[in-house]
Design an enzyme around this catalytic site. Structure first.
Site, mmCIF file in Angstrom:
data_model
loop_
_atom_site.group_PDB
_atom_site.id
_atom_site.type_symbol
_atom_site.label_atom_id
_atom_site.label_comp_id
_atom_site.label_asym_id
_atom_site.label_seq_id
_atom_site.Cartn_x
_atom_site.Cartn_y
_atom_site.Cartn_z
ATOM 1 N N ASP A 44 0.833 -1.206 0.000
ATOM 2 C CA ASP A 44 0.000 0.000 0.000
ATOM 3 C C ASP A 44 0.869 1.258 0.000
ATOM 4 O OD1 ASP A 44 0.844 -0.189 2.640
ATOM 5 O OD2 ASP A 44 -1.168 -0.364 3.490
ATOM 6 N N SER A 45 2.186 1.075 0.029
ATOM 7 C CA SER A 45 3.129 2.168 -0.218
ATOM 8 C C SER A 45 2.897 2.784 -1.592
ATOM 9 C CB SER A 45 4.565 1.658 -0.122
ATOM 10 O OG SER A 45 4.748 0.500 -0.924
ATOM 11 N N ASP A 83 -0.721 -6.438 0.024
ATOM 12 C CA ASP A 83 -1.100 -5.738 1.253
ATOM 13 C C ASP A 83 -2.615 -5.698 1.400
ATOM 14 O OD1 ASP A 83 0.924 -4.978 2.947
ATOM 15 O OD2 ASP A 83 1.343 -3.093 1.923
ATOM 16 N N LYS A 112 -0.589 -9.545 3.471
ATOM 17 C CA LYS A 112 0.103 -8.933 4.613
ATOM 18 C C LYS A 112 -0.879 -8.065 5.377
ATOM 19 C CE LYS A 112 3.330 -5.650 4.092
ATOM 20 N NZ LYS A 112 2.740 -4.493 4.841
ATOM 21 N N GLU A 114 -1.338 -5.650 9.082
ATOM 22 C CA GLU A 114 -0.614 -4.917 10.115
ATOM 23 C C GLU A 114 -1.303 -5.081 11.459
ATOM 24 O OE1 GLU A 114 0.195 -0.855 9.163
ATOM 25 O OE2 GLU A 114 0.747 -1.289 7.084
ATOM 26 N N GLU A 181 9.318 -3.681 11.058
ATOM 27 C CA GLU A 181 9.738 -2.391 10.513
ATOM 28 C C GLU A 181 10.181 -1.460 11.629
ATOM 29 O OE1 GLU A 181 8.170 1.261 7.632
ATOM 30 O OE2 GLU A 181 6.973 -0.573 7.835
#
Length: 263
Positions: A44-45, A83, A112, A114, A181
């Site tokens: 999602d970057s 993501d 992925k 978070e 991270e």
């Protein structure tokens, strides 16, 4: 050879470093794969480096699915990791599965998510239904407003113990990867040694199972101030292919990240 969760597990067990880069289209998927990148993260970057917004939060599910489809068309051997987007999976495991299923159907091999130990039930729910999971802990960009910015996590003893518990909870729930991270290198090493799941670091030192960077950071094309953990591999390379190959080699021989990229 097709990269699978078993491939990654074997690499970690044998001490072979795993190379991951973000990827958002078919052309780069082919190039990165040919340069030896094992995992293509459709991150999602893309909100920042492709769309020009200031965080990952506004990225929509349909936008993620579009980029996953693009990358999947270009990747023949590499693993495609998609993501999960903000707001599309946090409400319940059932919501998360519906979102993850669409990402897998678009061509990803793993998703992925978070969040810490409180998301372990969601990890378990997905894994039990056939969706491999990479758990992202430490600095989680979707929580940037809660953190008050992009800050190193795990510096205090209490915070470090929390992150260790996060990793163990996701590993116990069946996660295939744990991505850390912006955590101190010593903490990342401790976590890597304490779980049987391969670990991926970004700003987490060299003593992890593999590394990831945002492609545009690694190529030095994203404007603005660079994070400490970023290295511009394009600066010393004659081509994009050469830069990616240098990154892969540096990950494999443990010369990246160096001390100056580490917390």
């Amino acid at each position: 050879m097709k990269i699978t969760v078993n491939t990654l597990q074997k690499m970690a067990q044998e001490g072979q470093k795993i190379a991951m880069l973000t990827c958002y289209d078919a052309s780069f998927a082919t190039l990165l794969e040919q340069a030896g990148v094992e995992i293509l993260l459709v991150g999602d970057s893309l909100g920042m480096v492709v769309q020009g917004i200031d965080s990952t939060l506004p990225v929509a599910e349909e936008e993620m699915l579009y980029h996953v489809r693009c990358v999947a068309r270009g990747a023949k051997q590499a693993m495609v990791l998609g993501d999960m987007t903000f707001g599309a999976y946090q409400e319940s495991p059932q919501q998360a599965f519906a979102h993850a299923a669409r990402i897998i159907q678009a061509g990803a091999h793993m998703v992925k998510l978070e969040g810490g130990a409180y998301m372990a039930d969601t990890t378990r729910f997905l894994v039990e239904r056939g969706v491999p999971v990479c758990a992202h802990i430490g600095l989680t960009p979707q929580f940037v407003n809660t953190f008050g910015g992009y800050r190193v996590q795990g510096k205090s003893e209490e915070d470090a113990r929390r992150i260790v518990n996060d990793a163990k909870a996701h590993a116990a729930a069946g996660a295939s990867l744990v991505l850390m991270e912006c955590v101190p290198a010593e903490l990342a090493r401790e976590i890597t040694e304490s779980i049987s799941v391969p670990t991926i670091g970004i700003g987490a030192g060299v003593d992890v199972s593999g590394q990831v960077l945002v492609l545009h950071d690694m190529l030095g094309v994203y404007p603005g101030k660079k994070a400490r953990f970023v290295k511009d591999f394009m600066a010393e390379a004659g081509s994009i292919q050469g830069a990616v190959q240098s990154y892969v080699q540096a990950v494999k021989d443990k010369s990246f990240p160096a001390a100056e990229h580490t917390f």
